[in-house]
Write a protein that holds these residues in place. Structure first.
Motif, PDB file in Angstrom:
ATOM      1  N   GLU A   1       0.829  -1.212   0.000  1.00  0.00           N
ATOM      2  CA  GLU A   1       0.000   0.000   0.000  1.00  0.00           C
ATOM      3  C   GLU A   1       0.859   1.256   0.000  1.00  0.00           C
ATOM      4  N   THR A   2       1.944   1.253   0.755  1.00  0.00           N
ATOM      5  CA  THR A   2       2.871   2.388   0.757  1.00  0.00           C
ATOM      6  C   THR A   2       3.397   2.655  -0.646  1.00  0.00           C
ATOM      7  N   LEU A   3       3.835   1.603  -1.320  1.00  0.00           N
ATOM      8  CA  LEU A   3       4.379   1.735  -2.670  1.00  0.00           C
ATOM      9  C   LEU A   3       3.323   2.172  -3.673  1.00  0.00           C
ATOM     10  N   ARG A   4       2.107   1.707  -3.492  1.00  0.00           N
ATOM     11  CA  ARG A   4       1.017   2.123  -4.386  1.00  0.00           C
ATOM     12  C   ARG A   4       0.835   3.640  -4.318  1.00  0.00           C
ATOM     13  N   ILE A   5       0.850   4.170  -3.106  1.00  0.00           N
ATOM     14  CA  ILE A   5       0.675   5.610  -2.942  1.00  0.00           C
ATOM     15  C   ILE A   5       1.880   6.367  -3.504  1.00  0.00           C
ATOM     16  N   TRP A   6       3.077   5.863  -3.230  1.00  0.00           N
ATOM     17  CA  TRP A   6       4.275   6.516  -3.789  1.00  0.00           C
ATOM     18  C   TRP A   6       4.226   6.556  -5.315  1.00  0.00           C
ATOM     19  N   ASP A   7       3.883   5.432  -5.929  1.00  0.00           N
ATOM     20  CA  ASP A   7       3.862   5.356  -7.390  1.00  0.00           C
ATOM     21  C   ASP A   7       2.812   6.297  -7.968  1.00  0.00           C
ATOM     22  N   GLN A   8       1.654   6.335  -7.341  1.00  0.00           N
ATOM     23  CA  GLN A   8       0.584   7.228  -7.787  1.00  0.00           C
ATOM     24  C   GLN A   8       1.023   8.685  -7.683  1.00  0.00           C
ATOM     25  N   THR A   9       1.672   9.025  -6.575  1.00  0.00           N
ATOM     26  CA  THR A   9       2.128  10.399  -6.364  1.00  0.00           C
ATOM     27  C   THR A   9       3.254  10.758  -7.332  1.00  0.00           C
ATOM     28  N   PHE A  10       4.176   9.805  -7.556  1.00  0.00           N
ATOM     29  CA  PHE A  10       5.276  10.044  -8.481  1.00  0.00           C
ATOM     30  C   PHE A  10       4.754  10.290  -9.895  1.00  0.00           C
ATOM     31  N   SER A  11       3.795   9.484 -10.332  1.00  0.00           N
ATOM     32  CA  SER A  11       3.234   9.652 -11.676  1.00  0.00           C
ATOM     33  C   SER A  11       2.578  11.012 -11.838  1.00  0.00           C
ATOM     34  N   ALA A  12       1.884  11.455 -10.792  1.00  0.00           N
ATOM     35  CA  ALA A  12       1.222  12.754 -10.844  1.00  0.00           C
ATOM     36  C   ALA A  12       2.224  13.905 -10.891  1.00  0.00           C
ATOM     37  N   ALA A  13       3.444  13.643 -10.429  1.00  0.00           N
ATOM     38  CA  ALA A  13       4.471  14.696 -10.380  1.00  0.00           C
ATOM     39  C   ALA A  13       5.396  14.666 -11.591  1.00  0.00           C
ATOM     40  N   THR A  14       4.986  14.000 -12.675  1.00  0.00           N
ATOM     41  CA  THR A  14       5.849  13.869 -13.851  1.00  0.00           C
ATOM     42  C   THR A  14       6.419  15.203 -14.342  1.00  0.00           C
ATOM     43  N   PRO A  15       5.613  16.255 -14.481  1.00  0.00           N
ATOM     44  CA  PRO A  15       6.183  17.526 -14.957  1.00  0.00           C
ATOM     45  C   PRO A  15       7.278  18.058 -14.037  1.00  0.00           C
ATOM     46  N   GLN A  16       7.077  17.937 -12.740  1.00  0.00           N
ATOM     47  CA  GLN A  16       8.079  18.424 -11.788  1.00  0.00           C
ATOM     48  C   GLN A  16       9.356  17.587 -11.840  1.00  0.00           C
ATOM     49  N   VAL A  17       9.189  16.258 -12.044  1.00  0.00           N
ATOM     50  CA  VAL A  17      10.365  15.390 -12.157  1.00  0.00           C
ATOM     51  C   VAL A  17      11.169  15.780 -13.397  1.00  0.00           C
ATOM     52  N   ARG A  18      10.473  16.016 -14.514  1.00  0.00           N
ATOM     53  CA  ARG A  18      11.163  16.438 -15.744  1.00  0.00           C
ATOM     54  C   ARG A  18      11.862  17.781 -15.542  1.00  0.00           C
ATOM     55  N   ALA A  19      11.231  18.664 -14.785  1.00  0.00           N
ATOM     56  CA  ALA A  19      11.816  19.983 -14.549  1.00  0.00           C
ATOM     57  C   ALA A  19      13.115  19.893 -13.737  1.00  0.00           C
ATOM     58  N   LEU A  20      13.276  18.813 -12.972  1.00  0.00           N
ATOM     59  CA  LEU A  20      14.510  18.597 -12.220  1.00  0.00           C
ATOM     60  C   LEU A  20      15.642  18.082 -13.102  1.00  0.00           C
ATOM     61  N   GLY A  21      15.327  17.743 -14.356  1.00  0.00           N
ATOM     62  CA  GLY A  21      16.353  17.291 -15.288  1.00  0.00           C
ATOM     63  C   GLY A  21      16.365  15.805 -15.558  1.00  0.00           C
ATOM     64  N   PHE A  22      15.394  15.071 -15.026  1.00  0.00           N
ATOM     65  CA  PHE A  22      15.330  13.629 -15.250  1.00  0.00           C
ATOM     66  C   PHE A  22      14.568  13.355 -16.547  1.00  0.00           C
ATOM     67  N   ASP A  23      15.071  12.401 -17.332  1.00  0.00           N
ATOM     68  CA  ASP A  23      14.486  12.164 -18.650  1.00  0.00           C
ATOM     69  C   ASP A  23      13.378  11.117 -18.608  1.00  0.00           C
ATOM     70  N   VAL A  24      12.798  10.844 -19.787  1.00  0.00           N
ATOM     71  CA  VAL A  24      11.680   9.913 -19.882  1.00  0.00           C
ATOM     72  C   VAL A  24      12.096   8.496 -19.480  1.00  0.00           C
TER      73      VAL A  24
ATOM     74  N   PHE B   1       8.674   1.594 -12.958  1.00  0.00           N
ATOM     75  CA  PHE B   1       8.846   0.143 -12.971  1.00  0.00           C
ATOM     76  C   PHE B   1       9.355  -0.343 -11.612  1.00  0.00           C
ATOM     77  N   TYR B   2      10.297   0.373 -11.041  1.00  0.00           N
ATOM     78  CA  TYR B   2      10.843   0.029  -9.719  1.00  0.00           C
ATOM     79  C   TYR B   2       9.754   0.027  -8.653  1.00  0.00           C
ATOM     80  N   LEU B   3       8.974   1.093  -8.573  1.00  0.00           N
ATOM     81  CA  LEU B   3       7.942   1.177  -7.537  1.00  0.00           C
ATOM     82  C   LEU B   3       6.851   0.127  -7.740  1.00  0.00           C
ATOM     83  N   ALA B   4       6.403  -0.042  -8.984  1.00  0.00           N
ATOM     84  CA  ALA B   4       5.342  -1.014  -9.257  1.00  0.00           C
ATOM     85  C   ALA B   4       5.853  -2.447  -9.093  1.00  0.00           C
TER      86      ALA B   4
END
Length: 438
Positions: free
Chosen positions: A381-404, A412-415
């Motif tokens: 359940e913890t990982l489910r919430i993390w993965d959901q939150t991470f996916s929702a933050a895709t624009p912010q992750v890209r803005a930090l310089g991380f690629d697709v 894949f790691y979280l799921a």
């Protein structure tokens, strides 16, 4: 009849930056690679039939109630899996050769049937086919620093995007029924949170930490050592109880932010944070606490780790450990394997078994198990919430310089981990030890 639908996910053909992802640049080639691909094809189709996994192409209808592998590039998928097993399976996902509407469900199905995936005669040949972990990943004092930095020094801002406000990067403990099972307790699967997921996760992280502190007997005046600081939440809560806390980490990024958080809370007089390997710690403590750090120790150093805790604990002291575990037989069979997780996420990592922990502590230390709580469903359940939150933050992750490619790797790691805990392939324990007089 099952409701079916056609899920037309656009083929996510990824073109990785070859400087950042050199191992994704070339497909396996040559006669051996082609033969391995044919063998992989036969095993894959047999496994999918046996486990009721859908193996389809993007234009085919999917039953949303069943796990699925959607092949965007079947040739690449088979070449990678045939040549490099589960590493190839993960790398084929990174390049977009395959997709799944629910990776956690797919991995959960595979994890629950792990002994049925590969024929027994092939399992006996696994040492010939499966790569061994590189020696550079050994958890020497210098090697451990490098291994930890690979993951935890990525970016504090990245972790802030998907963790809850406590910045706890370990399994939470949600409200649930607890039952007795074979000498230990099991926290059954929690109900989906009725409130906001982040609020529920924060409360569950506090519940996890407070239980560990209670088990360790932490209160006013307690001398506490924490092995593995994280971002400081456990140290903060221990200090708020009136304890004096020394906490050590190998992550420079975590050290800096944890110190900031301690100072902001006005608890710098009770908490000291050091960039220090656990093997170099000296002193005497009433309580030692360590949360999901033993997975980075390595089996060749498990004895060293527990003997060090034993050495540091005062007589009658208590050690509260939260550890991700796997079944003993599976741990023995795979401990030298080089896996996708070890290659891309946690170099040098290895999950212990409860049996290994109990054997080492009983034979080599004066630490004796006083309590054990199994809570693997809570990690799912913890990982489910993390993965959901991470996916929702895709624009912010890209803005930090991380690629697709990084985005796909992290999802894949979280799921993948969520599926492992949901299936019972992996578990997480809170184990309490008391130091007996010798």
């Amino acid at each position: 009849m099952s409701d079916t639908s056609t899920l037309r996910t656009a083929a996510p053909r990824i073109r990785p930056d070859l400087e950042l992802w050199p191992d994704l640049a070339q497909l396996p080639e040559g006669p051996r690679a082609r033969v391995s691909a044919r063998v992989a094809n036969g095993i894959l189709r047999a496994v999918c039939r046996r486990l009721d996994i859908q193996l389809v192409h993007p234009d085919e209808a999917l039953d949303p109630t069943r796990p699925a592998i959607v092949l965007h590039d079947e040739e690449e998928f088979l070449l990678r899996v045939g040549s490099d097993g589960l590493i190839g399976f993960g790398e084929a996902y990174l390049t977009g050769a395959w997709e799944s509407p629910d990776i956690a469900a797919l991995i959960g199905t595979l994890g629950a049937n792990i002994d049925r995936i590969v024929p027994r005669w092939m399992q006996r040949l696994r040492r010939v086919h499966v790569r061994r972990e590189p020696r550079r990943h050994q958890n020497t004092i210098d090697g451990s620093r490098s291994n930890i930095s690979h993951h935890y020094d990525l970016s504090n801002d990245l972790f802030t995007l998907f963790l809850d406000p406590t910045l706890s990067y370990s399994s939470a403990l949600f409200p649930s029924e607890v039952v007795q099972n074979d000498g230990h307790r099991v926290a059954l699967a929690p109900a989906p949170p009725a409130e906001d997921a982040s609020t529920a996760l924060t409360a569950a992280q506090h519940r996890k930490i407070d239980r560990l502190l209670d088990q360790a007997g932490v209160g006013a005046g307690t001398r506490v050592l924490e092995i593995g600081t994280g971002w400081g939440e456990l140290a903060l809560r221990a200090a708020a109880r009136g304890a004096t806390v020394r906490t050590v980490t190998l992550s420079q990024e975590q050290l800096e932010l944890a110190r900031e958080r301690v100072a902001a809370a006005g608890l710098a007089d009770r908490v000291s944070i050091e960039l220090l390997d656990y093997r170099l710690v000296e002193g005497e403590y009433d309580a030692v606490v360590s949360v999901e750090m033993i997975e980075a120790v390595g089996d060749e150093y498990w004895s060293t780790y527990f003997r060090k805790v034993d050495e540091l604990l005062a007589p009658g002291g208590r050690f509260a450990l939260q550890a991700i575990t796997m079944p003993h037989g599976r741990m023995l069979a795979t401990r030298d394997d080089f896996t996708w997780i070890k290659k891309y996420i946690f170099p040098g990592g290895l999950l212990p078994s409860v049996e290994a922990i109990e054997r080492i502590t009983a034979a080599e230390t004066s630490l004796r198990v006083a309590d054990r709580l199994s809570m693997g469903a809570h990690y799912a359940e913890t990982l489910r919430i993390w993965d959901q939150t991470f996916s929702a933050a895709t624009p912010q992750v890209r803005a930090l310089g991380f690629d697709v490619t990084f985005l796909r790797m992290w999802h894949f790691y979280l799921a993948y981990c969520q599926g492992g805990f949901a299936s019972g392939y992996t578990d997480v324990q809170q184990m309490t030890f008391v130091k007996e007089s010798r």
